[in-house]
Design an enzyme around this catalytic site. Structure first.
Site, short mmCIF file in Angstrom:
data_model
loop_
_atom_site.label_atom_id
_atom_site.label_comp_id
_atom_site.label_asym_id
_atom_site.label_seq_id
_atom_site.Cartn_x
_atom_site.Cartn_y
_atom_site.Cartn_z
N ARG A 96 0.85 -1.21 0.00
CA ARG A 96 0.00 0.00 0.00
C ARG A 96 0.87 1.25 0.00
NH1 ARG A 96 0.26 3.81 2.60
NH2 ARG A 96 0.10 2.79 4.61
N GLY A 136 10.77 12.93 -2.04
CA GLY A 136 11.83 13.28 -1.09
C GLY A 136 11.54 14.57 -0.34
N LEU A 137 11.00 14.40 0.87
CA LEU A 137 10.76 15.58 1.73
C LEU A 137 11.61 15.46 3.00
CD1 LEU A 137 9.08 18.16 2.32
CD2 LEU A 137 7.41 16.71 3.47
N ALA A 251 -2.01 11.46 0.66
CA ALA A 251 -1.49 10.15 1.07
C ALA A 251 -2.08 9.73 2.42
CB ALA A 251 0.03 10.20 1.15
N GLN A 289 -14.23 -15.43 28.32
CA GLN A 289 -14.69 -14.04 28.31
C GLN A 289 -13.58 -13.06 27.94
OE1 GLN A 289 -16.58 -13.22 32.05
NE2 GLN A 289 -18.35 -14.48 31.61
N ASP A 346 -1.78 -11.35 20.90
CA ASP A 346 -2.06 -11.95 22.19
C ASP A 346 -2.93 -13.19 22.04
OD1 ASP A 346 -1.15 -11.09 24.57
OD2 ASP A 346 -2.76 -9.65 24.98
N LEU A 348 -3.39 -15.12 19.54
CA LEU A 348 -2.73 -16.26 18.88
C LEU A 348 -1.64 -16.90 19.73
CD1 LEU A 348 -4.28 -15.08 16.33
CD2 LEU A 348 -2.43 -16.11 15.01
N GLU A 373 4.15 10.07 7.46
CA GLU A 373 3.03 10.94 7.02
C GLU A 373 2.44 11.73 8.17
OE1 GLU A 373 1.93 11.26 3.93
OE2 GLU A 373 3.02 9.66 2.95
N ASP A 377 1.35 11.75 17.18
CA ASP A 377 1.31 12.92 18.06
C ASP A 377 1.21 14.23 17.27
OD1 ASP A 377 1.41 11.28 20.22
OD2 ASP A 377 3.54 11.56 20.63
C1 FAD Z 1 9.31 3.19 6.47
C2 FAD Z 1 9.25 4.66 6.27
C3 FAD Z 1 9.00 5.21 5.02
C4 FAD Z 1 8.99 6.59 4.83
N1 FAD Z 1 8.79 7.11 3.57
C5 FAD Z 1 8.97 8.45 3.36
C6 FAD Z 1 8.93 9.00 2.03
O1 FAD Z 1 8.66 8.28 1.05
N2 FAD Z 1 9.20 10.31 1.86
C7 FAD Z 1 9.49 11.14 2.90
O2 FAD Z 1 9.73 12.33 2.67
N3 FAD Z 1 9.52 10.66 4.18
C8 FAD Z 1 9.27 9.34 4.44
N4 FAD Z 1 9.33 8.83 5.72
C9 FAD Z 1 9.70 9.71 6.82
C10 FAD Z 1 8.56 10.04 7.77
O3 FAD Z 1 7.62 10.87 7.17
C11 FAD Z 1 9.18 10.64 9.04
O4 FAD Z 1 9.79 9.55 9.73
C12 FAD Z 1 8.15 11.33 9.94
O5 FAD Z 1 7.77 12.56 9.38
C13 FAD Z 1 8.68 11.59 11.36
O6 FAD Z 1 9.92 12.19 11.32
P1 FAD Z 1 11.15 11.61 12.19
O7 FAD Z 1 11.20 10.14 11.97
O8 FAD Z 1 12.34 12.42 11.84
O9 FAD Z 1 10.71 11.83 13.68
P2 FAD Z 1 10.89 13.18 14.54
O10 FAD Z 1 10.31 14.34 13.80
O11 FAD Z 1 12.30 13.29 15.01
O12 FAD Z 1 9.94 12.86 15.79
C14 FAD Z 1 10.35 11.98 16.82
C15 FAD Z 1 9.28 12.00 17.92
O13 FAD Z 1 9.13 13.33 18.42
C16 FAD Z 1 7.77 13.73 18.32
N5 FAD Z 1 7.70 15.17 18.06
C17 FAD Z 1 8.36 15.88 17.11
N6 FAD Z 1 8.03 17.18 17.18
C18 FAD Z 1 7.14 17.29 18.20
C19 FAD Z 1 6.41 18.39 18.78
N7 FAD Z 1 6.50 19.64 18.30
N8 FAD Z 1 5.59 18.13 19.83
C20 FAD Z 1 5.46 16.87 20.32
N9 FAD Z 1 6.12 15.81 19.82
C21 FAD Z 1 6.94 16.02 18.77
C22 FAD Z 1 7.19 12.91 17.19
O14 FAD Z 1 5.77 12.78 17.29
C23 FAD Z 1 7.91 11.58 17.38
O15 FAD Z 1 7.25 10.83 18.37
C24 FAD Z 1 9.25 7.45 5.94
C25 FAD Z 1 9.47 6.89 7.21
C26 FAD Z 1 9.46 5.52 7.39
C27 FAD Z 1 9.69 4.95 8.75
#
Ligand code: FAD
Length: 393
Positions: A96, A136-137, A251, A289, A346, A348, A373, A377
């Site tokens: 997906r 790529g973001l 998305a 239950q 759980d 299973l 995406e 949080d």
């Molecule tokens: C398998 C996979 C595929 C992906 N594919 C793509 C893709 O195709 N293109 C792309 O561009 N990205 C992609 N991503 C990236 C994804 O969008 C990011 O991982 C996501 O936006 C979160 O960013 P981070 O991992 O840097 O976490 P962080 O931003 O570092 O966050 C870490 C933690 O801090 C929390 N946090 C951050 N800021 C705050 C705040 N202000 N207040 C409270 N809590 C906060 C977050 O909720 C999280 O729990 C992918 C990620 C994965 C795992």
């Protein structure tokens, strides 16, 4: 082959809310998944292999850019598109994810922000699956807050020079084009989108290894070092962070439906397992239950998630959907699916951790879906900001 054949989940005659066309999309996709994905997906997951052989058939069935109109796209309604992603994710979140990226994050930005020439050049080939795209973001240091991105585009004689790093990019190393978001230095660092052919000198994609989630999906880091692109690579109507966020909205909508598919798979497996697994006095565990309570929680939450998805889909189809509606859909339904996967695990018992059953794979996949995406949080904060009028980021 799976231990159980999927029986569907419809507790309150949800199907009676769907049109014949919507049911047709759901049922034909369900058949495709049963025949082509279920038999191979556990092995793909075990081997960490994206089932690339499914790209062409999915293109022929109109799965890519399915809710876009013209340019070889299927022109489905948003509810039909949602039901499509639900069935895809019942197969696997990685599959997906591939379709979501191709459709909502690659084809949609070309459709929404591209020139007529760009649309004609890329959309039909992407719709057929002849070309693959990535988005790529995210960067190594900027995930939830993409406004900090370091990737830069500098105007050159007849185009732009791009420099930067992107991280966690779905389909990165198998893509023919990347939609790269960069700050344009000569435009006051405004964020704009570029269609970058991945065979341009200076472009590199390296896969992330050691993932315990979305193993049937390719995830890569992208490096752009002095990548020169012609001026015609710029998506002319893109401007500001709002543009990539509009793509993410598309998305996230599909993810909100997709998560229901993963939850249905877990619930249906747990229900069937509980009916035949016997413990104590030769009784099926379904007679206890505590097991029933878990199953009831699951079917109740799936039912609520279906109704939420359908209403958001109807709003989207009538042009009334707001981004906070989609945040609620993504946040609630992915959380619900993850909880269903944990409860099913759980039920299973030891079998819950083995890939004879789909549970652990869904559980691990959904951990990524909860993060990407917009994390769970961050969607809370988006909804919080909407109802209070105060940003808490
Ligand atoms: C398998 C996979 C595929 C992906 N594919 C793509 C893709 O195709 N293109 C792309 O561009 N990205 C992609 N991503 C990236 C994804 O969008 C990011 O991982 C996501 O936006 C979160 O960013 P981070 O991992 O840097 O976490 P962080 O931003 O570092 O966050 C870490 C933690 O801090 C929390 N946090 C951050 N800021 C705050 C705040 N202000 N207040 C409270 N809590 C906060 C977050 O909720 C999280 O729990 C992918 C990620 C994965 C795992």
């Amino acid at each position: 082959m799976p231990a159980f054949k999927f029986k569907g989940v419809d507790f309150i005659e949800f199907d009676s809310l769907l049109s014949q066309d919507e049911l047709l999309v759901r049922d034909t996709t369900r058949k495709f998944i049963e025949e082509n994905v279920i038999p191979i997906i556990e092995l793909c997951n075990r081997e960490g292999r994206f089932p690339r052989e499914l790209v062409k058939p999915m293109g022929e069935l109109g799965y890519f850019g399915a809710n876009l109109k013209g340019y070889g796209c299927a022109g489905m309604s948003n509810v039909e598109y949602g039901l499509l992603t639900q069935e895809l994710e019942r197969g696997d979140s990685g599959l997906r994810s591939f379709v979501s990226v191709q459709s909502a994050l690659v084809m949609y930005p070309i459709y929404a922000f591209g020139s007529e020439e760009q649309k004609k050049k890329w959309l039909p080939a992407l719709a057929k699956g002849e070309k693959i795209g990535c988005f790529g973001l995210t960067e190594p240091d900027f995930g939830s807050n993409p406004s900090g991105m370091r990737t830069r585009a500098k105007k050159a004689a007849d185009g732009y020079i791009l420099n930067g790093e992107k991280m966690w990019i779905t389909s990165g190393s198998i893509a023919n084009i990347a939609i790269v978001w960069a700050k344009v230095e000569d435009e006051n660092n405004k964020v704009r989108g570029f269609i970058v052919e991945t065979d341009r000198p200076g472009f590199k994609a390296d896969d992330v290894h050691g993932k315990w989630s979305l193993r049937a999906s390719v995830t890569s880091g992208l490096s752009l070092q002095d990548v020169t692109v012609p001026a015609s690579s710029l998506l002319p109507e893109s401007g500001g962070l709002k543009s990539p966020l509009m793509c993410l909205n598309q998305a996230r909508y599909g993810i909100g439906w997709g998560a229901i598919g993963a939850a249905m798979s877990c619930y249906d497996t747990a229900l069937q397992y509980a009916g035949f697994r016997k413990q104590f006095r030769d009784q099926p565990i379904a007679s206890h239950q505590l097991i029933q309570e878990k199953l009831v929680w699951m079917v109740t939450e799936i039912t609520k998630a279906q109704l939420l998805a359908l209403q958001v889909g109807r709003l989207k189809d009538t042009g009334k959907v707001q981004h906070q509606h989609i945040s609620m859909l993504k946040k609630n339904n992915v959380w619900m699916a993850l909880e269903c996967a944990r409860l099913a695990r759980d039920i299973l018992g030891a079998n819950g951790i083995a890939d004879d059953y789909p549970i652990m794979r869904h559980l691990m996949n959904l951990e990524s879906v909860k993060t990407y995406e917009g994390t769970h949080d961050i969607h809370t904060l988006i909804i919080g900001s909407n109802i209070t009028g105060i940003d808490a980021f």
